[in-house]
Design a protein around this motif. Structure first.
Motif, PDB file in Angstrom:
ATOM      1  N   PRO A  71      30.580 -35.916 -97.074  1.00 11.64           N
ATOM      2  CA  PRO A  71      31.763 -35.621 -98.635  1.00 11.64           C
ATOM      3  C   PRO A  71      32.569 -34.593 -98.773  1.00 11.64           C
ATOM      4  O   PRO A  71      32.222 -33.656 -98.662  1.00 11.64           O
ATOM      5  CB  PRO A  71      30.609 -35.788 -99.614  1.00 11.64           C
ATOM      6  CG  PRO A  71      29.024 -36.237 -98.503  1.00 11.64           C
ATOM      7  CD  PRO A  71      29.129 -35.329 -97.068  1.00 11.64           C
ATOM      8  N   GLU A  72      34.224 -34.980 -99.104  1.00 11.46           N
ATOM      9  CA  GLU A  72      34.404 -34.132 -98.808  1.00 11.46           C
ATOM     10  C   GLU A  72      35.451 -33.533-100.455  1.00 11.46           C
ATOM     11  O   GLU A  72      36.233 -32.739-101.070  1.00 11.46           O
ATOM     12  CB  GLU A  72      35.777 -34.829 -98.330  1.00 11.46           C
ATOM     13  CG  GLU A  72      35.335 -34.093 -97.171  1.00 11.46           C
ATOM     14  CD  GLU A  72      36.982 -34.866 -96.740  1.00 11.46           C
ATOM     15  OE1 GLU A  72      38.116 -35.014 -96.030  1.00 11.46           O
ATOM     16  OE2 GLU A  72      37.053 -34.995 -94.716  1.00 11.46           O
ATOM     17  N   ASN A  73      34.461 -34.308-101.432  1.00  9.25           N
ATOM     18  CA  ASN A  73      34.621 -34.023-102.801  1.00  9.25           C
ATOM     19  C   ASN A  73      33.842 -33.967-103.676  1.00  9.25           C
ATOM     20  O   ASN A  73      33.013 -34.965-103.169  1.00  9.25           O
ATOM     21  CB  ASN A  73      36.205 -34.959-103.703  1.00  9.25           C
ATOM     22  CG  ASN A  73      35.568 -36.490-103.207  1.00  9.25           C
ATOM     23  OD1 ASN A  73      35.092 -36.634-103.719  1.00  9.25           O
ATOM     24  ND2 ASN A  73      37.310 -36.548-102.871  1.00  9.25           N
ATOM     25  N   LEU A  74      33.551 -33.820-104.885  1.00  9.72           N
ATOM     26  CA  LEU A  74      33.126 -34.011-105.999  1.00  9.72           C
ATOM     27  C   LEU A  74      32.159 -35.752-105.973  1.00  9.72           C
ATOM     28  O   LEU A  74      31.152 -35.913-105.840  1.00  9.72           O
ATOM     29  CB  LEU A  74      33.211 -33.847-107.127  1.00  9.72           C
ATOM     30  CG  LEU A  74      31.518 -32.984-108.048  1.00  9.72           C
ATOM     31  CD1 LEU A  74      30.397 -32.807-107.236  1.00  9.72           C
ATOM     32  CD2 LEU A  74      32.115 -32.707-109.912  1.00  9.72           C
ATOM     33  N   THR A  75      33.479 -36.189-105.772  1.00  5.97           N
ATOM     34  CA  THR A  75      33.116 -38.065-105.754  1.00  5.97           C
ATOM     35  C   THR A  75      32.300 -38.603-104.763  1.00  5.97           C
ATOM     36  O   THR A  75      30.867 -39.323-105.005  1.00  5.97           O
ATOM     37  CB  THR A  75      33.848 -38.469-106.219  1.00  5.97           C
ATOM     38  OG1 THR A  75      34.760 -38.790-107.472  1.00  5.97           O
ATOM     39  CG2 THR A  75      33.961 -39.891-106.578  1.00  5.97           C
ATOM     40  N   ASP A  76      32.684 -38.099-103.762  1.00  7.74           N
ATOM     41  CA  ASP A  76      31.908 -38.301-102.733  1.00  7.74           C
ATOM     42  C   ASP A  76      30.656 -38.009-101.859  1.00  7.74           C
ATOM     43  O   ASP A  76      29.763 -38.841-102.135  1.00  7.74           O
ATOM     44  CB  ASP A  76      32.896 -38.089-101.336  1.00  7.74           C
ATOM     45  CG  ASP A  76      34.351 -38.685-101.041  1.00  7.74           C
ATOM     46  OD1 ASP A  76      34.390 -39.796-102.151  1.00  7.74           O
ATOM     47  OD2 ASP A  76      34.530 -38.258-100.040  1.00  7.74           O
ATOM     48  N   ALA A 111      27.200 -39.659-102.250  1.00 12.44           N
ATOM     49  CA  ALA A 111      25.866 -39.435-100.876  1.00 12.44           C
ATOM     50  C   ALA A 111      24.860 -39.809-101.756  1.00 12.44           C
ATOM     51  O   ALA A 111      23.906 -39.738-101.173  1.00 12.44           O
ATOM     52  CB  ALA A 111      26.752 -38.833-100.293  1.00 12.44           C
ATOM     53  N   VAL A 112      24.102 -38.497-103.115  1.00 10.59           N
ATOM     54  CA  VAL A 112      23.245 -38.396-102.812  1.00 10.59           C
ATOM     55  C   VAL A 112      22.511 -39.680-104.363  1.00 10.59           C
ATOM     56  O   VAL A 112      21.773 -39.287-103.531  1.00 10.59           O
ATOM     57  CB  VAL A 112      23.517 -37.437-104.421  1.00 10.59           C
ATOM     58  CG1 VAL A 112      22.081 -37.331-104.917  1.00 10.59           C
ATOM     59  CG2 VAL A 112      23.856 -35.598-103.537  1.00 10.59           C
ATOM     60  N   GLN A 113      23.134 -40.115-104.510  1.00 12.06           N
ATOM     61  CA  GLN A 113      22.753 -41.487-105.148  1.00 12.06           C
ATOM     62  C   GLN A 113      22.165 -42.446-103.871  1.00 12.06           C
ATOM     63  O   GLN A 113      21.682 -42.935-103.761  1.00 12.06           O
ATOM     64  CB  GLN A 113      24.074 -42.709-105.465  1.00 12.06           C
ATOM     65  CG  GLN A 113      23.736 -43.876-106.017  1.00 12.06           C
ATOM     66  CD  GLN A 113      24.332 -44.593-107.078  1.00 12.06           C
ATOM     67  OE1 GLN A 113      25.310 -43.998-107.151  1.00 12.06           O
ATOM     68  NE2 GLN A 113      23.829 -45.281-107.791  1.00 12.06           N
ATOM     69  N   GLN A 114      22.715 -42.694-102.698  1.00 12.84           N
ATOM     70  CA  GLN A 114      22.810 -43.707-101.990  1.00 12.84           C
ATOM     71  C   GLN A 114      21.221 -43.527-100.549  1.00 12.84           C
ATOM     72  O   GLN A 114      20.969 -44.225-100.542  1.00 12.84           O
ATOM     73  CB  GLN A 114      24.242 -43.858-100.347  1.00 12.84           C
ATOM     74  CG  GLN A 114      25.171 -45.173-100.470  1.00 12.84           C
ATOM     75  CD  GLN A 114      26.112 -44.314 -99.851  1.00 12.84           C
ATOM     76  OE1 GLN A 114      27.321 -43.936 -99.736  1.00 12.84           O
ATOM     77  NE2 GLN A 114      26.041 -45.120 -98.823  1.00 12.84           N
TER      78      GLN A 114
END
Length: 143
Positions: free
Chosen positions: A117-122, A126-129
């Motif tokens: 992940p390169e940004n907060l949204t990603d 990722a944490v959710q997945q």
């Protein structure tokens, strides 16, 4: 959904901290320590995702690599049906070991799929997945 995943991660970390005290079976302790290592990495990622810690791309990659390595060890650690009064592992693990093994492999796949992940949204995604993947195994196989 995000709040639920973050809450589950926090609850898992708190539960594991208390669960390790008094574990007498070394095989069970090894399992618990491996799972705690995954939980610790997820806790760090969740803290970044919630902006409680600064976003650190290098640390994210290290955490994901560690989660993947620890996930790969899960089947071997659970191969023998070792027990301990402090263990949260349910007998269903050994009754449905193929399913358990597949779900642990799903964790490695989920980590690979989120990439770096390169940004907060990603990172939040990722944490959710990854959290959903953890929950898919915890629900049927953990007390």
């Amino acid at each position: 959904m995000k709040t639920v995943i973050f809450a589950l991660i926090a609850l898992g970390v708190a539960t594991m901290a208390f669960a390790h005290g008094g574990v007498k079976n070394p095989a069970v302790l090894a399992r618990m320590e491996n799972m705690k290592a995954i939980s610790d990495q997820m806790k760090g990622l969740a803290a970044m995702a919630k902006e409680e810690r600064p976003f650190d791309a290098a640390q994210i990659v290290r955490s994901l690599e560690q989660i993947s390595a620890d996930a790969a060890r899960i089947p071997a650690l659970f191969q023998a049906p070792e027990t301990d009064p402090k263990s949260e592992a349910l007998p269903a693990i050994w009754q449905e070991f193929d399913r358990f093994e597949n779900l642990s492999a799903d964790l490695s796949v989920a980590v690979t799929e989120v990439g770096a992940p390169e940004n907060l949204t990603d990172l939040r995604s990722a944490v959710q997945q990854i959290g959903v993947t953890c929950k898919a195994c915890h629900d049927p196989f953990r007390d």
